[in-house]
Design a protein around this motif. Structure first.
Motif, PDB file in Angstrom:
ATOM      1  N   VAL A 119      56.859 -19.310 -25.429  1.00  0.00           N
ATOM      2  CA  VAL A 119      56.125 -18.858 -24.245  1.00  0.00           C
ATOM      3  C   VAL A 119      56.625 -17.475 -23.860  1.00  0.00           C
ATOM      4  O   VAL A 119      57.838 -17.233 -23.807  1.00  0.00           O
ATOM      5  CB  VAL A 119      56.307 -19.832 -23.064  1.00  0.00           C
ATOM      6  N   MET A 120      55.695 -16.562 -23.599  1.00  0.00           N
ATOM      7  CA  MET A 120      56.069 -15.224 -23.162  1.00  0.00           C
ATOM      8  C   MET A 120      56.005 -15.144 -21.636  1.00  0.00           C
ATOM      9  O   MET A 120      55.087 -15.684 -21.014  1.00  0.00           O
ATOM     10  CB  MET A 120      55.135 -14.179 -23.770  1.00  0.00           C
ATOM     11  N   ALA A 121      56.994 -14.462 -21.051  1.00  0.00           N
ATOM     12  CA  ALA A 121      57.030 -14.252 -19.609  1.00  0.00           C
ATOM     13  C   ALA A 121      57.709 -12.928 -19.338  1.00  0.00           C
ATOM     14  O   ALA A 121      58.577 -12.491 -20.105  1.00  0.00           O
ATOM     15  CB  ALA A 121      57.784 -15.388 -18.917  1.00  0.00           C
ATOM     16  N   PRO A 122      57.336 -12.252 -18.261  1.00  0.00           N
ATOM     17  CA  PRO A 122      58.003 -10.995 -17.938  1.00  0.00           C
ATOM     18  C   PRO A 122      59.475 -11.209 -17.599  1.00  0.00           C
ATOM     19  O   PRO A 122      59.888 -12.305 -17.226  1.00  0.00           O
ATOM     20  CB  PRO A 122      57.243 -10.488 -16.701  1.00  0.00           C
ATOM     21  N   SER A 123      60.239 -10.167 -17.735  1.00  0.00           N
ATOM     22  CA  SER A 123      61.615 -10.126 -17.219  1.00  0.00           C
ATOM     23  C   SER A 123      61.811  -8.766 -16.574  1.00  0.00           C
ATOM     24  O   SER A 123      61.586  -7.752 -17.222  1.00  0.00           O
ATOM     25  CB  SER A 123      62.634 -10.317 -18.335  1.00  0.00           C
ATOM     26  N   ILE A 170      52.880 -16.558 -19.276  1.00  0.00           N
ATOM     27  CA  ILE A 170      52.965 -16.805 -17.836  1.00  0.00           C
ATOM     28  C   ILE A 170      53.152 -15.458 -17.140  1.00  0.00           C
ATOM     29  O   ILE A 170      54.118 -14.742 -17.408  1.00  0.00           O
ATOM     30  CB  ILE A 170      54.133 -17.742 -17.487  1.00  0.00           C
ATOM     31  N   ILE A 171      52.214 -15.128 -16.253  1.00  0.00           N
ATOM     32  CA  ILE A 171      52.283 -13.857 -15.535  1.00  0.00           C
ATOM     33  C   ILE A 171      52.060 -14.089 -14.045  1.00  0.00           C
ATOM     34  O   ILE A 171      51.606 -15.159 -13.628  1.00  0.00           O
ATOM     35  CB  ILE A 171      51.262 -12.832 -16.075  1.00  0.00           C
ATOM     36  N   ASP A 204      50.111 -16.793 -11.803  1.00  0.00           N
ATOM     37  CA  ASP A 204      50.612 -17.215 -10.497  1.00  0.00           C
ATOM     38  C   ASP A 204      50.165 -16.170  -9.469  1.00  0.00           C
ATOM     39  O   ASP A 204      50.667 -15.050  -9.451  1.00  0.00           O
ATOM     40  CB  ASP A 204      52.144 -17.314 -10.561  1.00  0.00           C
ATOM     41  N   LEU A 205      49.213 -16.543  -8.606  1.00  0.00           N
ATOM     42  CA  LEU A 205      48.621 -15.628  -7.630  1.00  0.00           C
ATOM     43  C   LEU A 205      49.168 -15.905  -6.223  1.00  0.00           C
ATOM     44  O   LEU A 205      48.434 -15.865  -5.236  1.00  0.00           O
ATOM     45  CB  LEU A 205      47.097 -15.756  -7.666  1.00  0.00           C
TER      46      LEU A 205
END
Length: 393
Positions: A119-123, A170-171, A204-205
């Motif tokens: 899973v990719m997600a920002p850091s 996931i953003i 995720d808003l």
């Protein structure tokens, strides 16, 4: 000693270090001005509270509820999306109520991610985004989200290089903690990219309404075809000042919603029904309270950022969220965010969140939550001014 494999995969919760120091200082009688946790400090609007009280008095509402949310609340959710974003949703198959967005995101990962899934997600990012994947047994690929980088380009590179190929992205925009915002063009690129690479998108808003200076946060679902590739979460915690009520929801792709619905049917009986009824009033009722909340956060942002700039800590005003993401002043940057946060607490009596708690790429920043009033904020700025004058030693 017991062996708990999932717990062993979770790193120490960095924020607890600052929280423990803060509590110890307060026990010693010190006045700590707390910008640490994004915990709204204003009361829930009275018309929402009144409806909850009335619903609480009805014994019929004391029974088990529905794990996916009562029908009227799911209708209120889909109506809210239609009014705010012109997005059509089926309340029966494309919407589910969650116990806040944090629970929903965590259980969505359990429903869709298995051991070895990437899973990719920002850091940096909100901790539950990567940790939900870790708890589910998946692997997280962190994509830098920094002003000097192109997040989308980095994401494309990471996708090409990852094996196995990523299953999910996931953003979160407007973004916690960086306050970064995007336009609808960004989501169009995300939808196209997800189609090409068979990616599930989870957006995720949470800060949809907390936007300033003419900026309006778009919904991921406004893009044609978005429902084919993903879902979006929203929470009533910030917009309606209902953090302790724990009401959120997930909307979008019916297959993904169906997976979350099935998992939750095994795990819970839903939110206490009077809370769900109050949430209907929040979504369908007068929205003046939301505008008042936005105005309050804008004022607090201005007081904090203008004050920090005045004493030499140069920061740009964020266009959204209830946070200020502040790069550590050059003289202190070598300390790293955890030690600098400790330094602020001890010397300035100001608590902030260390950026490292949001991921490796956040270590030269700290996050201020706009949860102190203007007077307390000005008091904090005076304490910060003193340590900036002393320098990093």
């Amino acid at each position: 000693m017991y062996d708990f494999s999932r717990i062993k995969r979770l790193p120490p919760y960095v924020f607890n270090i600052v929280n423990t120091m803060k509590m110890e200082a307060r026990h010693q009688g010190e006045d700590i001005i707390d910008f640490g946790m994004g915990n709204p400090d204003q009361p829930t609007p009275s018309h929402i509270v009144s409806k909850a009280i009335k619903a609480l008095e009805n014994p019929k509402n004391h029974r088990y509820s529905a794990s996916r949310g009562i029908t009227r609340l799911r209708l209120a959710i889909t109506d809210w999306y239609k009014r705010n974003f012109s997005v059509e949703l089926d309340p029966d198959q494309e919407a589910i109520v969650t116990i806040g967005s944090k629970e929903g995101i965590a259980h969505l990962a359990l429903a869709t991610i298995g051991p070895g899934d990437v899973v990719m997600a920002p850091s940096p990012t909100y901790p539950i985004h990567p940790y939900s994947v870790i708890i589910a047994g998946g692997e997280v690929r962190s994509i830098p989200l920094r002003p000097e980088r192109d997040f989308f380009e980095d994401m494309m590179t990471a996708t090409r290089q990852a094996w196995p190929r990523p299953k999910m992205l996931i953003i979160n925009f407007p973004h916690n903690p960086t306050t970064q915002v995007v336009g609808l063009d960004f989501f169009k690129k995300v939808v196209d990219f997800a189609r090409e690479n068979n990616l599930i998108v989870v957006h995720d808003l949470a800060y949809a309404d907390l936007a300033f200076d003419g900026y309006r946060a778009p919904s991921f679902l406004q893009v044609p075809g978005a429902k084919e590739v993903g879902v979006e979460f929203f929470t009533l915690s910030k917009s309606y000042n209902m953090p302790g009520w724990r009401v959120g929801f997930c909307v979008g792709n019916r297959e993904i919603i169906g997976a979350l619905t099935k998992l939750k049917s095994y795990l819970d009986y839903g939110i206490f029904q009077p809370v769900q009824i109050a949430a209907i009033v929040a979504l369908n009722g007068p929205q003046d309270c939301v505008k008042e909340m936005v105005d309050l956060y804008r004022h607090r942002r201005d007081v904090l950022v203008n004050g920090l700039n005045r004493v030499g800590w140069k920061i740009e005003k964020p266009k959204a969220t209830m946070f200020v993401w502040a790069q550590i002043p050059e003289a202190f940057r070598r300390m790293g965010s955890l030690e600098f946060s400790k330094h602020l607490l001890v010397e300035a009596k100001v608590a902030v969140s260390p950026g490292i708690g949001f991921g490796e790429y956040g270590d030269d920043y700290v996050r201020f939550a706009l949860v102190e009033n203007a007077h307390r904020t000005r008091q904090a700025i005076q304490g910060i001014r003193k340590i900036l004058k002393k320098g990093g030693g």
